[in-house]
Design a protein around this motif. Structure first.
Motif, PDB file in Angstrom:
ATOM      1  N   ALA A  15       0.163  -0.171  -8.535  1.00 22.85           N
ATOM      2  CA  ALA A  15      -1.273  -0.968  -7.313  1.00 22.85           C
ATOM      3  C   ALA A  15      -2.124  -0.492  -8.371  1.00 22.85           C
ATOM      4  O   ALA A  15      -4.097  -0.857  -8.166  1.00 22.85           O
ATOM      5  CB  ALA A  15      -1.206  -0.780  -5.954  1.00 22.85           C
ATOM      6  N   GLN A  16      -2.401   1.000  -8.685  1.00 20.93           N
ATOM      7  CA  GLN A  16      -3.863   1.273  -9.106  1.00 20.93           C
ATOM      8  C   GLN A  16      -3.980   0.587 -10.381  1.00 20.93           C
ATOM      9  O   GLN A  16      -4.814   0.276 -10.639  1.00 20.93           O
ATOM     10  CB  GLN A  16      -3.753   2.916  -9.475  1.00 20.93           C
ATOM     11  CG  GLN A  16      -3.977   3.879  -8.128  1.00 20.93           C
ATOM     12  CD  GLN A  16      -3.360   5.451  -8.537  1.00 20.93           C
ATOM     13  OE1 GLN A  16      -1.956   5.579  -8.520  1.00 20.93           O
ATOM     14  NE2 GLN A  16      -4.851   5.966  -8.654  1.00 20.93           N
ATOM     15  N   GLY A 196      -3.722   2.420   4.647  1.00 19.78           N
ATOM     16  CA  GLY A 196      -2.079   1.943   4.317  1.00 19.78           C
ATOM     17  C   GLY A 196      -0.837   2.796   4.598  1.00 19.78           C
ATOM     18  O   GLY A 196      -1.151   3.833   4.643  1.00 19.78           O
ATOM     19  N   MET A 197      -0.060   2.103   5.616  1.00 24.50           N
ATOM     20  CA  MET A 197       1.396   2.179   5.958  1.00 24.50           C
ATOM     21  C   MET A 197       2.355   1.846   4.883  1.00 24.50           C
ATOM     22  O   MET A 197       1.730   1.324   4.194  1.00 24.50           O
ATOM     23  CB  MET A 197       1.008   2.001   7.379  1.00 24.50           C
ATOM     24  CG  MET A 197      -0.427   3.340   8.127  1.00 24.50           C
ATOM     25  SD  MET A 197      -0.659   2.231  10.031  1.00 24.50           S
ATOM     26  CE  MET A 197       1.182   2.672  10.558  1.00 24.50           C
ATOM     27  N   SER A 198       3.392   2.245   5.684  1.00 25.56           N
ATOM     28  CA  SER A 198       4.913   1.542   5.086  1.00 25.56           C
ATOM     29  C   SER A 198       4.643  -0.264   4.187  1.00 25.56           C
ATOM     30  O   SER A 198       4.832  -0.574   3.452  1.00 25.56           O
ATOM     31  CB  SER A 198       6.263   1.924   5.774  1.00 25.56           C
ATOM     32  OG  SER A 198       6.130   2.389   5.863  1.00 25.56           O
ATOM     33  N   PHE A 201       0.889  -0.394   2.298  1.00 26.18           N
ATOM     34  CA  PHE A 201      -0.096   0.636   1.175  1.00 26.18           C
ATOM     35  C   PHE A 201      -0.248  -0.026   0.007  1.00 26.18           C
ATOM     36  O   PHE A 201      -1.667   0.115  -0.536  1.00 26.18           O
ATOM     37  CB  PHE A 201       0.796   1.655   0.957  1.00 26.18           C
ATOM     38  CG  PHE A 201       1.567   2.200   0.582  1.00 26.18           C
ATOM     39  CD1 PHE A 201       1.866   2.531  -0.892  1.00 26.18           C
ATOM     40  CD2 PHE A 201       3.247   1.117   1.357  1.00 26.18           C
ATOM     41  CE1 PHE A 201       3.349   1.864  -1.668  1.00 26.18           C
ATOM     42  CE2 PHE A 201       4.366   1.395  -0.043  1.00 26.18           C
ATOM     43  CZ  PHE A 201       4.397   1.973  -1.326  1.00 26.18           C
ATOM     44  N   THR A 202       0.175  -1.068  -0.238  1.00 26.71           N
ATOM     45  CA  THR A 202       0.175  -1.278  -2.447  1.00 26.71           C
ATOM     46  C   THR A 202      -1.181  -1.832  -1.953  1.00 26.71           C
ATOM     47  O   THR A 202      -2.429  -1.972  -3.342  1.00 26.71           O
ATOM     48  CB  THR A 202       0.788  -2.366  -2.849  1.00 26.71           C
ATOM     49  OG1 THR A 202       1.479  -3.386  -1.825  1.00 26.71           O
ATOM     50  CG2 THR A 202       1.946  -0.680  -2.976  1.00 26.71           C
ATOM     51  N   VAL A 212      -3.311   7.666   1.273  1.00 26.93           N
ATOM     52  CA  VAL A 212      -2.186   6.418   2.766  1.00 26.93           C
ATOM     53  C   VAL A 212      -0.724   7.817   3.504  1.00 26.93           C
ATOM     54  O   VAL A 212      -0.668   8.529   3.292  1.00 26.93           O
ATOM     55  CB  VAL A 212      -1.360   5.824   1.016  1.00 26.93           C
ATOM     56  CG1 VAL A 212      -2.153   4.587   0.801  1.00 26.93           C
ATOM     57  CG2 VAL A 212      -0.859   6.387   0.123  1.00 26.93           C
ATOM     58  N   ARG A 213      -0.627   6.673   4.816  1.00 21.70           N
ATOM     59  CA  ARG A 213       0.074   7.862   4.948  1.00 21.70           C
ATOM     60  C   ARG A 213       1.194   6.904   5.115  1.00 21.70           C
ATOM     61  O   ARG A 213       1.140   5.556   5.931  1.00 21.70           O
ATOM     62  CB  ARG A 213      -0.742   7.544   6.579  1.00 21.70           C
ATOM     63  CG  ARG A 213      -2.084   8.004   6.556  1.00 21.70           C
ATOM     64  CD  ARG A 213      -2.723   7.391   7.875  1.00 21.70           C
ATOM     65  NE  ARG A 213      -2.701   6.713   8.313  1.00 21.70           N
ATOM     66  CZ  ARG A 213      -3.377   5.669   8.484  1.00 21.70           C
ATOM     67  NH1 ARG A 213      -4.256   5.667   7.597  1.00 21.70           N
ATOM     68  NH2 ARG A 213      -3.081   4.831   8.914  1.00 21.70           N
ATOM     69  N   ILE A 214       2.500   7.199   4.936  1.00 19.35           N
ATOM     70  CA  ILE A 214       3.552   6.994   4.874  1.00 19.35           C
ATOM     71  C   ILE A 214       4.614   7.413   4.924  1.00 19.35           C
ATOM     72  O   ILE A 214       5.615   8.427   4.696  1.00 19.35           O
ATOM     73  CB  ILE A 214       4.093   6.174   3.428  1.00 19.35           C
ATOM     74  CG1 ILE A 214       2.472   5.312   2.526  1.00 19.35           C
ATOM     75  CG2 ILE A 214       5.147   5.689   3.350  1.00 19.35           C
ATOM     76  CD1 ILE A 214       3.100   5.409   1.257  1.00 19.35           C
ATOM     77  N   GLY A 215       5.575   6.734   6.241  1.00 17.83           N
ATOM     78  CA  GLY A 215       7.116   7.004   7.165  1.00 17.83           C
ATOM     79  C   GLY A 215       7.962   6.107   7.001  1.00 17.83           C
ATOM     80  O   GLY A 215       8.417   6.973   5.807  1.00 17.83           O
TER      81      GLY A 215
END
Ligand code: PLP
Length: 224
Positions: A15-16, A196-198, A201-202, A212-215
């Motif tokens: 994504a970056q 950005g989450m699951s 986030f992209t 980014v906060r990913i669960g």
């Protein structure tokens, strides 16, 4: 766990590369709020040392038992009366959304706390956070509270939004940050974007997220 971690890191990197608006470095926060202590140990063993929790008990129990130096992110809405329980145990608060909370942090903290100001970009009733329009005056009101260190802005996209809508919300938060920095409403260090989450986030990374906060997508499989 190692595999999921590599996958998410790769997706962040892609994504970056995909966007000129993305940040040079993006901090991955593993959201462990639904994991037991033992499950959280697996996450930490995979080298994920930024953890997100949304209940004081979760942070206190896990912090007490984990040997590694973990960076703790408080990501849920925080009741004013709970501030005293967590203040010495967290490194970042992602949900600063009212002056009464800042007041309580000021009263209880022994060192400045890094805070994200939560913004309700979508205007959805059910969402916490300040309206974008109220951010300049809120930043101004925060100035006397030396224990509250605003380091950026946080938002959550509504669950039912389309990708295009979600992108617009993230873009709005980035533009708000740029404006606040440019006109001096925000101090120079108030430049981070927690978004950005699951599921999104992209998109968030493409729009400039720095945290980014990913669960689910990262740690969901160890819950089964
Ligand atoms: C639970 C939670 C997350 C992670 O959500 P997933 O969809 O599981 O990645 C991120 N941010 C906040 C504020 C949360 O409450």
């Amino acid at each position: 766990m190692e595999q999921q971690k590599q996958l998410i890191l790769q997706q962040i990197k892609n994504a970056q590369l995909h966007s000129t608006l993305s940040a040079d470095s993006v901090q991955l926060i593993a959201v462990t709020k639904q994991l037991s202590l033992d499950q959280t140990k697996e996450v930490v063993a995979a080298g994920l040392l930024h953890l997100g929790e949304n209940r004081p008990e979760g942070i206190l129990t896990k912090q007490h038992e984990l040997e590694e130096e973990v960076v703790w992110h408080y990501i849920g809405s925080l009741q004013t009366r709970k501030v005293k329980d967590v203040i010495e145990h967290i490194d970042y608060l992602h949900s600063l959304d009212r002056i009464s909370l800042a007041q309580e942090i000021q009263k209880r903290a022994s060192r400045p706390l890094k805070c994200f100001i939560q913004v309700n970009v979508s205007g959805e009733q059910s969402k916490h956070g300040l309206s974008p329009i109220d951010i300049p005056s809120f930043l101004n009101e925060l100035k006397p509270f030396h224990m509250v260190q605003p380091i950026g802005f946080m938002t959550m996209a509504p669950l039912e939004a389309t990708d295009e809508e979600i992108r617009t919300y993230f873009k709005t938060l980035r533009e708000l940050r740029d404006r606040m920095l440019e006109d001096g409403s925000a101090p120079p260090e108030c430049k981070e974007l927690s978004m950005g989450m699951s599921g999104d986030f992209t998109l968030a990374v493409e729009e400039g997220a720095t945290f980014v906060r990913i669960g689910t997508a990262l740690v969901g499989s160890i819950r089964e």
